[in-house]
Design an enzyme around this catalytic site. Structure first.
Site, short mmCIF file in Angstrom:
data_model
loop_
_atom_site.label_atom_id
_atom_site.label_comp_id
_atom_site.label_asym_id
_atom_site.label_seq_id
_atom_site.Cartn_x
_atom_site.Cartn_y
_atom_site.Cartn_z
N ASP A 1 -1.80 9.64 -18.96
CA ASP A 1 -2.32 10.82 -18.27
C ASP A 1 -2.42 10.51 -16.79
O ASP A 1 -2.86 9.43 -16.40
CB ASP A 1 -3.64 11.32 -18.87
CG ASP A 1 -4.77 10.32 -18.79
OD1 ASP A 1 -5.56 10.41 -17.83
OD2 ASP A 1 -4.87 9.46 -19.68
N GLU B 1 -16.80 16.18 -18.77
CA GLU B 1 -17.63 15.01 -18.55
C GLU B 1 -18.85 15.35 -17.69
O GLU B 1 -19.46 14.47 -17.09
CB GLU B 1 -16.81 13.90 -17.87
CG GLU B 1 -15.52 13.54 -18.60
CD GLU B 1 -14.60 12.65 -17.79
OE1 GLU B 1 -15.01 11.52 -17.46
OE2 GLU B 1 -13.48 13.10 -17.49
#
Length: 297
Positions: A13, A100
């Protein structure tokens, strides 16, 4: 959750933080796919997202996109922003929510996540996944979110199983779809550290199809004859789940005459315009009926 396996494909990623990437060099490694950062919050578009998309596709890698969420915004607004930026770019891997944000309560965070995921699912017809780290998932996610596949990060070398790092156990999920085991990996073609993941091999088979570029000009997430890819495969899988027949080709990711006929039958059954094209109304109804069926089980 399950152990890692040597057959699991490697997925990177990346974002603009990786700078200019030499995708031709990555093509000659064991990497099978890449998740590219597309958006963040309600206004930020990663400046290298399109460049990375073209480079990765031309290197023959499977491509997915992720959105980094800010829980201070409306989840539907952030989901719509992400979808708008996808435009005509072709997904080979499910869209992903990266969550997050520790500024809200557990219930708020989980509700935000589910709202974002549901909006993307209904709009694209593709079931998205959620990314976070192990400790965040344990602290901030309720079981409500577990109907969506998990991409979990955990780097601790102390948590091992079978001689390899293991993400540990989470009460919300029995399995992980993808495991990010390092944020300091080194890969040929990238000059910086990079996140390295392995995708569960059975999940990889479930969500991927043969690779193809697209010249689709119909608009995002409208599928018709000749289209190929993950979106088409998800339509086929949903129809099969609902009992519609695809006896010759099954969920092969190709939009042919067999799928057109099945879509028309579905549209007729649910009072939709029967043209064999899977647009917004048909996509949303497919997702709704599959969810209703799953809730009854």
């Amino acid at each position: 959750m399950q152990s890692r396996h040597s057959n699991n494909p490697i997925i990177l990623d990346v974002s603009h933080h990786q700078g200019i990437i030499n995708w031709k060099e990555i093509k000659n490694t064991s990497v099978k796919g890449v998740y590219i950062k597309l958006t963040e919050g309600g206004t930020f578009v990663d400046p290298r997202s399109y460049e990375n998309y073209i480079g990765a596709k031309n290197a023959g890698l499977r491509v997915g996109f992720y959105h980094y969420a800010h829980c201070t915004n409306s989840p539907e607004k952030e989901a719509a922003f992400f979808i708008a930026q996808l435009g005509q770019m072709k997904l080979d891997l499910p869209p992903c929510l990266d969550l997050e944000d520790k500024k809200k309560s557990k219930e708020f965070v989980s509700r935000f996540a589910v709202s974002w995921l549901e909006h993307v699912h209904k709009t694209t017809g593709i079931k998205p996944i959620v990314y976070t780290n192990y400790h965040f998932a344990k602290t901030f996610f309720t079981t409500e979110i577990s109907k969506y596949p998990l991409w979990v990060a955990r780097y601790s070398a102390n948590n091992r199983q079978g001689g390899m790092q293991h993400p540990g156990e989470l009460s919300q999920w029995q399995r992980w779809a993808m495991f990010q085991y390092t944020d300091s990996g080194r890969v040929k073609g990238i000059s910086t550290n990079v996140d390295i993941n392995e995708m569960d091999c059975s999940f990889f088979k479930e969500v991927t199809t043969n690779l193809s570029m697209t010249n689709n000009t119909k608009g995002p997430f409208v599928y018709s004859k000749g289209d190929r890819g993950l979106g088409v495969k998800q339509i086929q899988q949903n129809l099969l789940t609902l009992g519609f027949s695809l006896p010759k080709f099954g969920a092969d990711g190709s939009y042919g005459d067999e799928l057109i006929a099945a879509v028309k039958k579905f549209q007729n059954q649910y009072g939709l315009f029967s043209d064999g094209i899977t647009g917004a109304d048909t996509l949303q109804r497919l997702v709704k009926e599959v969810n209703n069926l799953n809730n009854r089980v």
